[in-house]
Motif scaffolding. Sequence first.
Motif, PDB file in Angstrom:
ATOM      1  N   PRO A  20     -35.740  26.748  54.630  1.00  0.00           N
ATOM      2  CA  PRO A  20     -36.606  25.631  55.736  1.00  0.00           C
ATOM      3  C   PRO A  20     -37.983  25.689  55.125  1.00  0.00           C
ATOM      4  O   PRO A  20     -38.656  26.437  54.921  1.00  0.00           O
ATOM      5  N   LEU A  21     -38.443  24.230  55.036  1.00  0.00           N
ATOM      6  CA  LEU A  21     -39.979  24.073  54.329  1.00  0.00           C
ATOM      7  C   LEU A  21     -40.632  23.930  55.691  1.00  0.00           C
ATOM      8  O   LEU A  21     -40.416  23.605  56.604  1.00  0.00           O
ATOM      9  N   ARG A  22     -41.695  24.745  55.420  1.00  0.00           N
ATOM     10  CA  ARG A  22     -42.744  24.858  56.877  1.00  0.00           C
ATOM     11  C   ARG A  22     -44.137  25.324  56.166  1.00  0.00           C
ATOM     12  O   ARG A  22     -44.141  25.771  54.971  1.00  0.00           O
ATOM     13  N   ARG A  23     -45.108  25.011  56.863  1.00  0.00           N
ATOM     14  CA  ARG A  23     -46.509  25.123  56.342  1.00  0.00           C
ATOM     15  C   ARG A  23     -47.034  26.445  57.084  1.00  0.00           C
ATOM     16  O   ARG A  23     -48.112  26.794  56.928  1.00  0.00           O
ATOM     17  N   GLY A  24     -46.479  26.865  58.059  1.00  0.00           N
ATOM     18  CA  GLY A  24     -47.101  27.906  58.949  1.00  0.00           C
ATOM     19  C   GLY A  24     -46.536  27.948  60.370  1.00  0.00           C
ATOM     20  O   GLY A  24     -45.891  27.052  60.730  1.00  0.00           O
ATOM     21  N   GLY A  25     -46.857  29.335  61.177  1.00  0.00           N
ATOM     22  CA  GLY A  25     -46.609  29.343  62.344  1.00  0.00           C
ATOM     23  C   GLY A  25     -47.362  28.814  63.268  1.00  0.00           C
ATOM     24  O   GLY A  25     -48.427  27.786  62.917  1.00  0.00           O
ATOM     25  N   PRO A  26     -47.386  28.815  64.463  1.00  0.00           N
ATOM     26  CA  PRO A  26     -47.998  28.312  65.642  1.00  0.00           C
ATOM     27  C   PRO A  26     -49.555  28.803  65.561  1.00  0.00           C
ATOM     28  O   PRO A  26     -49.867  29.918  65.110  1.00  0.00           O
ATOM     29  N   LEU A  27     -50.704  28.015  65.892  1.00  0.00           N
ATOM     30  CA  LEU A  27     -51.977  28.391  66.117  1.00  0.00           C
ATOM     31  C   LEU A  27     -52.178  28.954  67.440  1.00  0.00           C
ATOM     32  O   LEU A  27     -51.961  28.038  68.327  1.00  0.00           O
TER      33      LEU A  27
ATOM     34  N   LEU B  26     -60.048  34.878  70.006  1.00  0.00           N
ATOM     35  CA  LEU B  26     -59.537  35.209  68.887  1.00  0.00           C
ATOM     36  C   LEU B  26     -58.357  34.166  68.549  1.00  0.00           C
ATOM     37  O   LEU B  26     -57.313  34.048  69.064  1.00  0.00           O
ATOM     38  N   LEU B  27     -58.564  33.573  67.197  1.00  0.00           N
ATOM     39  CA  LEU B  27     -57.507  32.673  66.828  1.00  0.00           C
ATOM     40  C   LEU B  27     -56.770  33.246  65.894  1.00  0.00           C
ATOM     41  O   LEU B  27     -57.012  34.239  65.004  1.00  0.00           O
ATOM     42  N   THR B  28     -55.352  32.915  65.876  1.00  0.00           N
ATOM     43  CA  THR B  28     -54.397  33.448  65.094  1.00  0.00           C
ATOM     44  C   THR B  28     -53.306  32.445  64.534  1.00  0.00           C
ATOM     45  O   THR B  28     -52.970  31.539  65.351  1.00  0.00           O
ATOM     46  N   ALA B  29     -53.233  32.236  63.300  1.00  0.00           N
ATOM     47  CA  ALA B  29     -52.214  31.527  62.518  1.00  0.00           C
ATOM     48  C   ALA B  29     -51.571  32.573  61.536  1.00  0.00           C
ATOM     49  O   ALA B  29     -51.629  33.617  61.787  1.00  0.00           O
ATOM     50  N   HIS B  30     -50.662  31.833  60.948  1.00  0.00           N
ATOM     51  CA  HIS B  30     -49.569  32.721  59.984  1.00  0.00           C
ATOM     52  C   HIS B  30     -49.550  32.376  58.806  1.00  0.00           C
ATOM     53  O   HIS B  30     -49.077  30.940  58.438  1.00  0.00           O
TER      54      HIS B  30
ATOM     55  N   LEU C 206     -52.356  26.373  70.672  1.00  0.00           N
ATOM     56  CA  LEU C 206     -53.074  25.314  70.625  1.00  0.00           C
ATOM     57  C   LEU C 206     -52.461  24.293  69.866  1.00  0.00           C
ATOM     58  O   LEU C 206     -52.496  23.110  70.005  1.00  0.00           O
ATOM     59  N   LEU C 207     -51.490  24.609  68.767  1.00  0.00           N
ATOM     60  CA  LEU C 207     -50.569  23.734  67.703  1.00  0.00           C
ATOM     61  C   LEU C 207     -49.530  24.519  67.583  1.00  0.00           C
ATOM     62  O   LEU C 207     -49.391  25.441  67.343  1.00  0.00           O
ATOM     63  N   ALA C 208     -48.328  23.374  67.551  1.00  0.00           N
ATOM     64  CA  ALA C 208     -47.111  24.107  67.367  1.00  0.00           C
ATOM     65  C   ALA C 208     -46.918  24.543  65.915  1.00  0.00           C
ATOM     66  O   ALA C 208     -46.267  25.493  65.713  1.00  0.00           O
ATOM     67  N   ALA C 209     -47.676  24.133  64.906  1.00  0.00           N
ATOM     68  CA  ALA C 209     -47.703  24.737  63.641  1.00  0.00           C
ATOM     69  C   ALA C 209     -49.067  24.484  63.040  1.00  0.00           C
ATOM     70  O   ALA C 209     -49.809  23.587  63.157  1.00  0.00           O
ATOM     71  N   ALA C 210     -49.512  25.384  62.037  1.00  0.00           N
ATOM     72  CA  ALA C 210     -50.751  25.399  61.384  1.00  0.00           C
ATOM     73  C   ALA C 210     -50.909  26.014  59.893  1.00  0.00           C
ATOM     74  O   ALA C 210     -50.072  26.881  59.901  1.00  0.00           O
ATOM     75  N   GLN C 211     -51.422  25.660  59.252  1.00  0.00           N
ATOM     76  CA  GLN C 211     -51.627  25.987  57.794  1.00  0.00           C
ATOM     77  C   GLN C 211     -52.439  27.447  58.244  1.00  0.00           C
ATOM     78  O   GLN C 211     -53.218  27.624  59.399  1.00  0.00           O
ATOM     79  N   SER C 212     -52.404  28.447  57.178  1.00  0.00           N
ATOM     80  CA  SER C 212     -53.111  29.691  57.586  1.00  0.00           C
ATOM     81  C   SER C 212     -54.551  29.611  57.123  1.00  0.00           C
ATOM     82  O   SER C 212     -55.500  30.647  57.470  1.00  0.00           O
TER      83      SER C 212
END
Length: 690
Positions: A305-312, A290-294, A325-331
């Motif tokens: 703070p500018l950000r594109r999303g939480g970790p994948l 199961l993959l989860t982004a935010h 899998l990734l430090a940050a990811a789009q949702s």
Amino acid sequence: MEKKFEHMSGAARRLALVLAVASLPVLAGIPSAHADDTGDAGIVLAAPDRYAPVQDTLFAAGDTGYLHRRETSDGSAAPYQWRGYDGTERTVDGFASPLPGQQGYYAAGTDILPVPLGASGVVQLRDPATGESTQLTVPEGQYTVGSFGRTVLTVSFDEAWQVDKVHILRLQDGATTDTPVDRPSGALFHRYPVAAGDGRIAVLRTNKAHTLGVLDLSTGSLTAVSTSPAEYEPTSMQVAVSPTHIAWYQPGMSQARVVRRDDPAGPQTTVPVPSSADGTPVIGLAGDWLLTAHRPAVPTEQNPPLRRGGPLRATPLGGGPAVTLLAAAQSDLAQIPGGGATVVGGAGAGDWAVRRVEAGADGAPTLRTLAQVPARAAAVRGISLAGGHLVTKEEDSAPRPAYQTRKVTLGTTPTAGERAEVTTAPLDPDYGQPTGAGDGSVVHVRHDDTTQRDLLVRAAASGERTEVVMYDRATPPSSGRSLRDASGRYAVFGGGDERSVVDFEAPGGGAVVQQLNTPAAALSGSTLWTTDRTWGQIEARDLVSGKVTPYAIGASCQIRDIQTVGRWVYWDCLGQDVSGDQSTPFGVYDLRTGANIGLPKRGKLGDGFVVNHDTTAGELRLTDFHTGTAAAPRVLTRLSTVPGWKNYDVDKFGGGIGWVDAAGAAHVVPSGVPTQAAAVTGALTVTDGV
């Protein structure tokens, strides 16, 4: 192929040293060679990466490519583009997601995109890889809510305007076929029922019932699946479909539910959804994971703070801890019908990319880069050069607007030190233009909206920050350009004929130590240069001893601006009509010889030269007067005017000139003019001229 992270930033990769025409600064009295003879060089520092990665939104993924829109540099509407996994890219003209006037779930899980032909009720089903298309007519009284390949889903309504049927539309022998699907027993279809699908099945939401429907697109059969949420909200229900599983999740729950695709009404498995402070979880599937982004929450703080999303993250369906899998990811996770998903993310702006998440040979999730998403240059909105410290005001290279500094050394082998943040900066363009004090500290003005006061701020190289309230009266939030000069522990502030001197190291803390009724004031170490308003008269005030030394420079006007570097004092009568002379006198006074030196143009004083920005010609020019006579100006660079911020500076504590070009790159070059011998005055090294 497993993803290999690279830790070098985009800004570091772009750092370049560029040779420029200049000369080696030498001690006064020794003849100076020019750059053509010495090979002295300037330095160019490319604009840093913008902190926030470039947004590259994914809309759908098929077996041959994916549909996306990449944020444009000028803020204009980005085109929809289809990028094949082979690297080819095509613009998809006319596509809209969702269709105009509708909401729904379009083009997911296939390589066919629906393009509506106006309001005609005709949908063009286009293959973006080949350009081939077919046209399907939506029957009257039906409304599109989804598409999967060459299958279009519509809904129709009963007399109470509730969705009574979902329709599966296809082309057969050039005509539209319609397979109606009745709503499940005891439930109603949601107005926008399609939650997910991949061309072979579609998962449908129902309204006010804890049920999903798995629709076989080839037969029209519908299988009801109990969702079992604590509180059911069909609009927010998320669903992901893979070749082997169906997963669903409702925000606010701590776990997702998963069923086998070949037995959707069978046993359900619960899988923990990792919590995060980065926003609402979004789910996907890759193999048995199961993959989860935010999805980031709406900001509630000023200048967040500018950000594109939480970790994948990936969590095994069979149980076990989640892996990052990734430090940050789009949702926007887009499922690939053949397995896995596409996602955009990385370690930061310089590592942002569209990536494919899939199960490896051992079943573990792996990442494969499909396309890099290059970082954009940050907005540099101010520059200061003082004592070899280059400071830039940067709006978006860090989570908040900030001053960044680095030590630059000129000469035959120019070098630039590591870039480091000094302190945060005001976002308001009327405030925060940096002024270096020559000792590594940065001085700027900020406005306190609560007290309606201007504050003079000094951020020392040590990290210590000192703030001084300038006036015990309200000031309009537009007076941020009143910082006149800084040198070591002192600064001069004021507008009109009012000038205040601040000592940031005064006993008991920073304080205003002198207030003057004069428009002209400048600093050299602990010496304040000003005027008593007598025509042609200036004076040097020692801020430590209080001693005042007058100088009569012979100007037939009241001096209203002073700059000083070592033995040189630049004076200007600024707009006075003197005996009918509209040109208004200005020049440089040599404290060593008592001579006045005429200049062709007003400018910013350096050690034996003046730099003038000719805004009409768009040129930055240097006039060398160190011999006692002004030479013909020479052009340093083409430089456009930028309203509202300072895009060039002269190092009055050395021989350098700095500017920011249109691309945001910072340039520092030697002046080519011999500098004076250095001496220590107070706690600050200054040039010795008197």
